[in-house]
Design an enzyme around this catalytic site. Structure first.
Site, PDB file in Angstrom:
ATOM      1  N   GLY A   1      -4.108   2.511  -7.491  1.00 56.68           N
ATOM      2  CA  GLY A   1      -4.716   1.602  -6.520  1.00 56.68           C
ATOM      3  C   GLY A   1      -6.039   2.148  -5.995  1.00 56.68           C
ATOM      4  O   GLY A   1      -6.993   1.390  -5.778  1.00 56.68           O
ATOM      5  N   THR A   2      -6.098   3.430  -5.795  1.00 61.78           N
ATOM      6  CA  THR A   2      -7.325   4.042  -5.271  1.00 61.78           C
ATOM      7  C   THR A   2      -8.480   3.822  -6.244  1.00 61.78           C
ATOM      8  O   THR A   2      -9.596   3.477  -5.843  1.00 61.78           O
ATOM      9  CB  THR A   2      -7.104   5.553  -5.016  1.00 61.78           C
ATOM     10  OG1 THR A   2      -6.021   5.693  -4.091  1.00 61.78           O
ATOM     11  CG2 THR A   2      -8.347   6.218  -4.463  1.00 61.78           C
TER      12      THR A   2
ATOM     13  N   ASN B   1      -0.338  -1.278   4.878  1.00 63.81           N
ATOM     14  CA  ASN B   1       0.677  -0.358   4.386  1.00 63.81           C
ATOM     15  C   ASN B   1       1.523   0.250   5.499  1.00 63.81           C
ATOM     16  O   ASN B   1       2.670   0.609   5.302  1.00 63.81           O
ATOM     17  CB  ASN B   1       0.036   0.751   3.549  1.00 63.81           C
ATOM     18  CG  ASN B   1      -1.198   1.324   4.184  1.00 63.81           C
ATOM     19  OD1 ASN B   1      -2.156   0.604   4.466  1.00 63.81           O
ATOM     20  ND2 ASN B   1      -1.196   2.618   4.431  1.00 63.81           N
TER      21      ASN B   1
ATOM     22  N   GLN C   1      -0.030  -3.360  -1.359  1.00 63.27           N
ATOM     23  CA  GLN C   1       1.287  -3.493  -0.720  1.00 63.27           C
ATOM     24  C   GLN C   1       1.835  -4.917  -0.807  1.00 63.27           C
ATOM     25  O   GLN C   1       3.006  -5.135  -0.501  1.00 63.27           O
ATOM     26  CB  GLN C   1       1.210  -3.067   0.755  1.00 63.27           C
ATOM     27  CG  GLN C   1       0.910  -1.602   0.961  1.00 63.27           C
ATOM     28  CD  GLN C   1       2.049  -0.677   0.523  1.00 63.27           C
ATOM     29  OE1 GLN C   1       3.179  -1.112   0.274  1.00 63.27           O
ATOM     30  NE2 GLN C   1       1.754   0.609   0.413  1.00 63.27           N
TER      31      GLN C   1
ATOM     32  N   GLY D   1       0.837   0.348  -9.627  1.00 65.13           N
ATOM     33  CA  GLY D   1       2.153   0.278 -10.269  1.00 65.13           C
ATOM     34  C   GLY D   1       3.273   0.900  -9.455  1.00 65.13           C
ATOM     35  O   GLY D   1       4.365   0.333  -9.357  1.00 65.13           O
ATOM     36  N   HIS D   2       2.991   2.053  -8.842  1.00 60.87           N
ATOM     37  CA  HIS D   2       4.118   2.778  -8.226  1.00 60.87           C
ATOM     38  C   HIS D   2       4.601   2.163  -6.926  1.00 60.87           C
ATOM     39  O   HIS D   2       5.564   2.641  -6.336  1.00 60.87           O
ATOM     40  CB  HIS D   2       3.779   4.265  -8.053  1.00 60.87           C
ATOM     41  CG  HIS D   2       2.802   4.594  -6.975  1.00 60.87           C
ATOM     42  ND1 HIS D   2       3.195   5.166  -5.788  1.00 60.87           N
ATOM     43  CD2 HIS D   2       1.462   4.463  -6.899  1.00 60.87           C
ATOM     44  CE1 HIS D   2       2.127   5.379  -5.032  1.00 60.87           C
ATOM     45  NE2 HIS D   2       1.068   4.959  -5.692  1.00 60.87           N
TER      46      HIS D   2
ATOM     47  N   THR E   1      -9.114   5.768 -23.709  1.00 58.54           N
ATOM     48  CA  THR E   1      -7.936   5.248 -24.407  1.00 58.54           C
ATOM     49  C   THR E   1      -6.868   4.858 -23.387  1.00 58.54           C
ATOM     50  O   THR E   1      -6.582   5.611 -22.457  1.00 58.54           O
ATOM     51  CB  THR E   1      -7.389   6.321 -25.378  1.00 58.54           C
ATOM     52  OG1 THR E   1      -8.445   6.651 -26.268  1.00 58.54           O
ATOM     53  CG2 THR E   1      -6.189   5.809 -26.163  1.00 58.54           C
TER      54      THR E   1
ATOM     55  N   CYS F   1      -0.212  14.742  11.112  1.00 55.77           N
ATOM     56  CA  CYS F   1      -0.587  16.036  11.660  1.00 55.77           C
ATOM     57  C   CYS F   1      -1.730  16.588  10.818  1.00 55.77           C
ATOM     58  O   CYS F   1      -1.523  17.117   9.747  1.00 55.77           O
ATOM     59  CB  CYS F   1       0.595  16.976  11.599  1.00 55.77           C
ATOM     60  SG  CYS F   1       0.259  18.549  12.342  1.00 55.77           S
TER      61      CYS F   1
HETATM   62  N1  PLP Z   1      -4.127   0.620  -0.776  1.00 55.47           N
HETATM   63  C1  PLP Z   1      -3.015   0.547  -0.045  1.00 55.47           C
HETATM   64  C2  PLP Z   1      -2.860  -0.567   0.943  1.00 55.47           C
HETATM   65  C3  PLP Z   1      -1.999   1.496  -0.202  1.00 55.47           C
HETATM   66  O1  PLP Z   1      -0.899   1.410   0.544  1.00 55.47           O
HETATM   67  C4  PLP Z   1      -2.193   2.533  -1.153  1.00 55.47           C
HETATM   68  C5  PLP Z   1      -1.187   3.592  -1.294  1.00 55.47           C
HETATM   69  O2  PLP Z   1      -0.447   3.895  -0.375  1.00 55.47           O
HETATM   70  C6  PLP Z   1      -3.357   2.549  -1.906  1.00 55.47           C
HETATM   71  C7  PLP Z   1      -4.316   1.583  -1.696  1.00 55.47           C
HETATM   72  C8  PLP Z   1      -3.608   3.605  -2.929  1.00 55.47           C
HETATM   73  O3  PLP Z   1      -2.789   3.409  -4.062  1.00 55.47           O
HETATM   74  P1  PLP Z   1      -2.533   4.602  -5.094  1.00 55.47           P
HETATM   75  O4  PLP Z   1      -1.559   5.514  -4.449  1.00 55.47           O
HETATM   76  O5  PLP Z   1      -1.973   3.942  -6.306  1.00 55.47           O
HETATM   77  O6  PLP Z   1      -3.831   5.246  -5.335  1.00 55.47           O
END
Ligand code: PLP
Length: 396
Positions: free
Chosen positions: A71-72, A150, A178, A200-201, A237, A325
């Site tokens: 996602g990042t 999230n 999310q 995916g995760h 790839t 923290c």
């Molecule tokens: N965006 C949101 C709203 C998320 O909750 C997260 C992960 O917690 C991400 C982006 C980042 O996803 P990833 O962990 O697959 O990089």
């Protein structure tokens, strides 16, 4: 010790069906999908199938799906890739509660000379979209607003926002990491969403694979420059086993959306209502807003979220805290701060995020133990004791 996992917004268990779908692609069907020979061609078919499965879940076309590593990466690609196509525009709009994958990128760009508007939210986590309307100017290149938060699970009215932005000559990206798999997302109905990230995760595929949806016709610069893979947008790839896994997870998510909105929601409500009834001075963060069906973010006033998590963890219960923290100081999360949650409540926040693998019996296990944990921590909390003392007639 038993494990009760209620931290599914952090990551989810890989579904057994997903793992099963992935396994042949390590030692048997290991060809490169770009190869000319039949062996590569076979793999290419599975890649195409996965792309279709994800497209189907989103109501998208297969060639609008670009596989990424997470996602990042999708969020970074959406922001950097779109800004590159409109170099004359120097304004970005996001919200104060975005995930760091958008928030920190936007703040990085602020240092590079961009102007940044971070829209505020109110005490319940809601966005006033009239403020967005006023913030858009001719200089605005990109609006990036998450679909579901999230931490609190609060849903933003992304479809309404997309409608509002349709004639405004800006690119609209939504971080739906999310949302996808938890609520219906139909991009065929909503033409104003240009870019969308998923991971995916968060939906029972493994870590290390994500998607950037790119609506046809949306200008976006390639974000990994190399070969022709992923329609020339992301060279390298393809991670075939993981992509196949994500395809299967997307298929399952589509089938299980109903369950998410009935059984999982009921479990979440059972837990939330039970805790509100059993523990005085408990607040629901995001109360009154549309929320993800699986998420409950609660503040137990006058106790430390970290202490709650540790005691829960000793019992095998895995949840998250809204206070992080960092560098020795206990700072409440930027989301709760943006909502103006008072210090005494923000510090005692805990996020429970469920999945279809949770059971009612697990919720009852939490309900059996958590009230006593809070009571014990409050008994030694100077804040709680002084608040009790300040209220004539006894405990609040
Ligand atoms: N965006 C949101 C709203 C998320 O909750 C997260 C992960 O917690 C991400 C982006 C980042 O996803 P990833 O962990 O697959 O990089």
């Amino acid at each position: 010790m038993r494990t009760v996992y209620v931290d599914n917004n952090a990551t989810t268990r890989t579904a057994p069906e997903v793992l099963e779908a992935m396994l042949p692609f390590f030692c048997d069907l290991y060809g490169n999908p770009s190869s000319m020979h039949f062996f590569g061609g076979q793999v290419e078919q599975y890649l195409r199938k996965a792309r279709n499965q994800v497209a189907e879940l989103l109501g998208a076309a297969h060639d609008e799906i670009v596989f990424t590593s997470c996602g990042t990466e999708s969020d970074n690609a959406a922001v950097f890739g779109s800004l590159e196509t409109v170099p004359h525009k120097r304004h970005i709009i996001t919200t104060r509660v975005e995930h760091p994958a958008v928030r920190n990128v936007a703040r990085h760009l602020l240092k590079k000379g961009y102007r940044l508007t971070e829209l505020p939210v109110d005490g319940s986590g809601a966005l006033d979209i009239r403020q967005l309307d006023h913030a858009v100017t001719q200089d605005t290149a990109l609006v990036s607003i998450m679909w579901a938060n999230n931490e609190t699970g609060v849903l933003f009215p992304v479809e309404e926002i997309a409608d509002m932005l349709r004639d405004r000559d800006v690119i609209f990206h939504t971080d739906a990491v999310q949302a996808v798999g938890k609520i219906p997302v139909d991009l065929s109905r909503q033409k104003g969403i240009h870019l969308l990230s998923l991971s995916g995760h968060k939906l029972h595929a493994p870590k290390g694979v994500g998607v950037l949806y790119i609506r046809k016709g949306t200008p976006l610069a390639p974000f990994v420059i190399g070969g022709h893979q992923e329609h020339g947008r992301r060279g390298g790839t393809e991670n075939v086993p993981y992509i196949v896994g994500l395809g299967k997870a997307a298929e399952l998510a589509g089938q299980r959306l109903g369950e998410e909105n009935t059984r999982v929601r009921e479990l979440r409500d059972h837990l939330e209502q039970g805790l509100l009834a059993a523990v005085p001075n408990t607040l629901v963060n995001g109360k009154g807003q549309p929320r993800l069906p699986n998420t409950s973010n609660l503040s137990f006033e006058y106790v430390e979220g970290e202490s709650i998590l540790l005691l829960l963890s000793n019992l095998g219960i895995c949840a998250s805290s809204g206070s992080a923290c960092t560098s020795g100081s206990l700072e409440p999360s930027h989301v709760l701060r943006a909502m103006g949650v008072p210090f005494t409540a923000a510090h005692g926040s805990v996020r429970f995020s469920l999945s279809g693998y949770n059971t009612r019996e697990e919720m009852d296990y939490i309900l059996e133990h958590l009230p006593r944990i809070i009571e014990k921590l409050r008994a030694i909390s100077p804040f709680w004791n002084s608040s009790v003392r300040s209220i004539a007639g006894g405990a609040p």
